[in-house]
Write a protein that holds these residues in place. Sequence first.
Motif, PDB file in Angstrom:
ATOM      1  N   TYR A 113      81.447  23.615  15.662  1.00 18.94           N
ATOM      2  CA  TYR A 113      80.866  24.644  16.518  1.00 18.94           C
ATOM      3  C   TYR A 113      81.424  26.029  16.177  1.00 18.94           C
ATOM      4  O   TYR A 113      80.689  27.033  16.232  1.00 18.94           O
ATOM      5  N   VAL A 114      82.697  26.108  15.830  1.00 20.81           N
ATOM      6  CA  VAL A 114      83.287  27.393  15.447  1.00 20.81           C
ATOM      7  C   VAL A 114      82.632  27.918  14.172  1.00 20.81           C
ATOM      8  O   VAL A 114      82.325  29.118  14.051  1.00 20.81           O
ATOM      9  N   LYS A 115      82.414  27.038  13.192  1.00 22.59           N
ATOM     10  CA  LYS A 115      81.733  27.460  11.962  1.00 22.59           C
ATOM     11  C   LYS A 115      80.308  27.919  12.245  1.00 22.59           C
ATOM     12  O   LYS A 115      79.832  28.908  11.671  1.00 22.59           O
ATOM     13  N   LEU A 116      79.629  27.204  13.126  1.00 27.45           N
ATOM     14  CA  LEU A 116      78.263  27.586  13.471  1.00 27.45           C
ATOM     15  C   LEU A 116      78.225  28.941  14.161  1.00 27.45           C
ATOM     16  O   LEU A 116      77.374  29.799  13.850  1.00 27.45           O
ATOM     17  N   TRP A 117      79.142  29.167  15.088  1.00 26.65           N
ATOM     18  CA  TRP A 117      79.186  30.451  15.777  1.00 26.65           C
ATOM     19  C   TRP A 117      79.556  31.584  14.816  1.00 26.65           C
ATOM     20  O   TRP A 117      79.128  32.736  15.023  1.00 26.65           O
ATOM     21  N   SER A 118      80.307  31.289  13.776  1.00 29.99           N
ATOM     22  CA  SER A 118      80.630  32.328  12.790  1.00 29.99           C
ATOM     23  C   SER A 118      79.367  32.813  12.089  1.00 29.99           C
ATOM     24  O   SER A 118      79.181  34.027  11.881  1.00 29.99           O
ATOM     25  N   GLY A 119      78.480  31.861  11.718  1.00 33.87           N
ATOM     26  CA  GLY A 119      77.211  32.266  11.128  1.00 33.87           C
ATOM     27  C   GLY A 119      76.333  33.036  12.095  1.00 33.87           C
ATOM     28  O   GLY A 119      75.666  34.010  11.720  1.00 33.87           O
ATOM     29  N   LEU A 120      76.345  32.639  13.360  1.00 34.04           N
ATOM     30  CA  LEU A 120      75.543  33.347  14.363  1.00 34.04           C
ATOM     31  C   LEU A 120      76.052  34.766  14.587  1.00 34.04           C
ATOM     32  O   LEU A 120      75.263  35.720  14.712  1.00 34.04           O
ATOM     33  N   HIS A 121      77.364  34.916  14.641  1.00 33.47           N
ATOM     34  CA  HIS A 121      77.938  36.257  14.811  1.00 33.47           C
ATOM     35  C   HIS A 121      77.649  37.136  13.605  1.00 33.47           C
ATOM     36  O   HIS A 121      77.440  38.354  13.746  1.00 33.47           O
ATOM     37  N   LEU A 122      77.655  36.545  12.423  1.00 29.63           N
ATOM     38  CA  LEU A 122      77.324  37.316  11.231  1.00 29.63           C
ATOM     39  C   LEU A 122      75.879  37.804  11.279  1.00 29.63           C
ATOM     40  O   LEU A 122      75.577  38.935  10.869  1.00 29.63           O
ATOM     41  N   GLY A 123      74.981  36.957  11.782  1.00 21.58           N
ATOM     42  CA  GLY A 123      73.603  37.390  11.940  1.00 21.58           C
ATOM     43  C   GLY A 123      73.471  38.530  12.933  1.00 21.58           C
ATOM     44  O   GLY A 123      72.695  39.475  12.716  1.00 21.58           O
ATOM     45  N   LEU A 124      74.227  38.486  14.030  1.00 26.86           N
ATOM     46  CA  LEU A 124      74.200  39.579  15.000  1.00 26.86           C
ATOM     47  C   LEU A 124      74.802  40.848  14.415  1.00 26.86           C
ATOM     48  O   LEU A 124      74.362  41.958  14.721  1.00 26.86           O
ATOM     49  N   TRP A 125      75.809  40.692  13.580  1.00 21.57           N
ATOM     50  CA  TRP A 125      76.448  41.854  12.953  1.00 21.57           C
ATOM     51  C   TRP A 125      75.479  42.569  12.014  1.00 21.57           C
ATOM     52  O   TRP A 125      75.530  43.790  11.863  1.00 21.57           O
ATOM     53  N   MET A 126      74.580  41.814  11.368  1.00 22.22           N
ATOM     54  CA  MET A 126      73.614  42.413  10.447  1.00 22.22           C
ATOM     55  C   MET A 126      72.473  43.120  11.170  1.00 22.22           C
ATOM     56  O   MET A 126      71.783  43.939  10.559  1.00 22.22           O
ATOM     57  N   VAL A 173      66.070  43.862  18.441  1.00 18.41           N
ATOM     58  CA  VAL A 173      66.352  42.675  17.633  1.00 18.41           C
ATOM     59  C   VAL A 173      67.664  42.036  18.077  1.00 18.41           C
ATOM     60  O   VAL A 173      67.797  40.803  18.130  1.00 18.41           O
ATOM     61  N   GLN A 174      68.652  42.844  18.420  1.00 17.69           N
ATOM     62  CA  GLN A 174      69.928  42.312  18.907  1.00 17.69           C
ATOM     63  C   GLN A 174      69.744  41.531  20.203  1.00 17.69           C
ATOM     64  O   GLN A 174      70.327  40.460  20.378  1.00 17.69           O
ATOM     65  N   GLN A 175      68.943  42.057  21.122  1.00 22.20           N
ATOM     66  CA  GLN A 175      68.714  41.368  22.390  1.00 22.20           C
ATOM     67  C   GLN A 175      67.984  40.044  22.193  1.00 22.20           C
ATOM     68  O   GLN A 175      68.339  39.030  22.798  1.00 22.20           O
ATOM     69  N   GLU A 176      66.973  40.045  21.337  1.00 19.54           N
ATOM     70  CA  GLU A 176      66.239  38.807  21.084  1.00 19.54           C
ATOM     71  C   GLU A 176      67.123  37.756  20.434  1.00 19.54           C
ATOM     72  O   GLU A 176      67.084  36.573  20.808  1.00 19.54           O
ATOM     73  N   LEU A 177      67.929  38.167  19.457  1.00 20.49           N
ATOM     74  CA  LEU A 177      68.810  37.220  18.788  1.00 20.49           C
ATOM     75  C   LEU A 177      69.898  36.715  19.725  1.00 20.49           C
ATOM     76  O   LEU A 177      70.243  35.523  19.707  1.00 20.49           O
ATOM     77  N   ALA A 178      70.454  37.600  20.570  1.00 21.38           N
ATOM     78  CA  ALA A 178      71.488  37.165  21.514  1.00 21.38           C
ATOM     79  C   ALA A 178      70.927  36.158  22.512  1.00 21.38           C
ATOM     80  O   ALA A 178      71.602  35.174  22.861  1.00 21.38           O
ATOM     81  N   LEU A 179      69.701  36.362  22.972  1.00 19.04           N
ATOM     82  CA  LEU A 179      69.091  35.410  23.892  1.00 19.04           C
ATOM     83  C   LEU A 179      68.827  34.070  23.211  1.00 19.04           C
ATOM     84  O   LEU A 179      69.061  33.003  23.801  1.00 19.04           O
ATOM     85  N   SER A 180      68.378  34.097  21.968  1.00 23.95           N
ATOM     86  CA  SER A 180      68.152  32.850  21.230  1.00 23.95           C
ATOM     87  C   SER A 180      69.456  32.102  20.992  1.00 23.95           C
ATOM     88  O   SER A 180      69.514  30.869  21.084  1.00 23.95           O
ATOM     89  N   ARG A 212      80.698  49.409  17.365  1.00 22.30           N
ATOM     90  CA  ARG A 212      79.964  48.217  16.966  1.00 22.30           C
ATOM     91  C   ARG A 212      80.244  47.019  17.871  1.00 22.30           C
ATOM     92  O   ARG A 212      79.526  46.025  17.812  1.00 22.30           O
ATOM     93  N   VAL A 213      81.293  47.098  18.671  1.00 19.50           N
ATOM     94  CA  VAL A 213      81.620  45.967  19.528  1.00 19.50           C
ATOM     95  C   VAL A 213      80.673  45.867  20.709  1.00 19.50           C
ATOM     96  O   VAL A 213      80.673  44.859  21.434  1.00 19.50           O
ATOM     97  N   SER A 214      79.826  46.867  20.925  1.00 17.25           N
ATOM     98  CA  SER A 214      78.905  46.836  22.061  1.00 17.25           C
ATOM     99  C   SER A 214      77.896  45.695  21.937  1.00 17.25           C
ATOM    100  O   SER A 214      77.495  45.104  22.938  1.00 17.25           O
ATOM    101  N   LYS A 215      77.482  45.353  20.715  1.00 16.21           N
ATOM    102  CA  LYS A 215      76.533  44.258  20.539  1.00 16.21           C
ATOM    103  C   LYS A 215      77.161  42.917  20.909  1.00 16.21           C
ATOM    104  O   LYS A 215      76.488  42.028  21.418  1.00 16.21           O
TER     105      LYS A 215
END
Length: 343
Positions: A45-58, A64-71, A106-109
């Motif tokens: 789960y930690v590895k998976l969340w790392s990929g998700l956070h990287l997607g939010l960082w991009m 787009v940030q709101q839609e991705l955070a909700l997903s 950048r930490v606001s997202k």
Amino acid sequence: QTHSVASAAAVGKRLAHADKKVRVRGIDLLKSWLQKHPELDRVDYVKLWSGLHLGLWMCLKRQVQQELALSMALLMHDIPRWKLGVWMDAFWESMKEYCDKEDAKRVSKYCLLLRIVCAEAFRMLSLGGWSLSEVRSFAETIGHRYVQCNSICSLPRLVLEFNRIFWAELLPQLEPMPALPVEVILELLEPMCATAVSSSLDSLVGSIHKQILRRTPAVFCNALLPQLLRTASQKETPVKNQASLNETIKVLRSRGAVSNDAAPETGSPVPSCSPALHNSCEAATAAAAAAAADERSQSSVVRGKRTKKKRRVAVKSPDIAATLERDPVQIPVANRKRKAVVS
């Protein structure tokens, strides 16, 4: 490790793709993969969340940030329900690693992601009937984050944000309930009370008192007051924390809470919770408005001096409009000033 980093980058690139169809397709594939692998543990789960956070960082655009955070928040519905605590613990662990590398802009997202994920976690607890084991697991996860605040410099930023959104995201999930056991709220407030007693971080203790304890709905103040009185009277409690506890007790008593030392039974539900919670929301809003008014009144003297100074300057300044309307030809000759001619 290299393979895990590459896979996380691949997931992040697909979730942050410019085309919305590619992003939706990536989320759908991730949901189906989670449903097919219920045996995943905390490390996965930690590895998976790392990929998700990287997607939010991009992601750069706010929508787009709101839609991705909700997903990302809705992914908790695709894991086994008894692993909700492990999923949230992995979420906090990955958030800590990414917020260490980000600046204040950048930490606001990530603060947005924290709010949406916590709101969905409270919704999951509400749909499960507020099971005491699930609530205790969620409270233990938050308690671990409070303990780590004394040694990790970046984690207080996330914990302070969680304190700010706690009641705002929890109260909407309590209103549909006809009756709610008091022990559920006491279980959620347990790590906050323990941190308010033992922590030496003034910013964290002040945030817990102002954002959580002093904004407790009136229907739960009767059960919370005896616990605060008990902890404030202990000799092991530091002097600063004891003074903050006493101030919180005064605030709760002033809001009409019962100040007796006998605590009610924790298993008894609170009748007619919805209108009481509605009134408590108004009281909490009024308390927040009063606190904001106190902060504004502290600097009223300085603002008053600046205003008076500006008014003095405005009075001394000439009337430009009147000066422009005057025609020097119509001025009497006696009032005109002649220039001195030096021969």
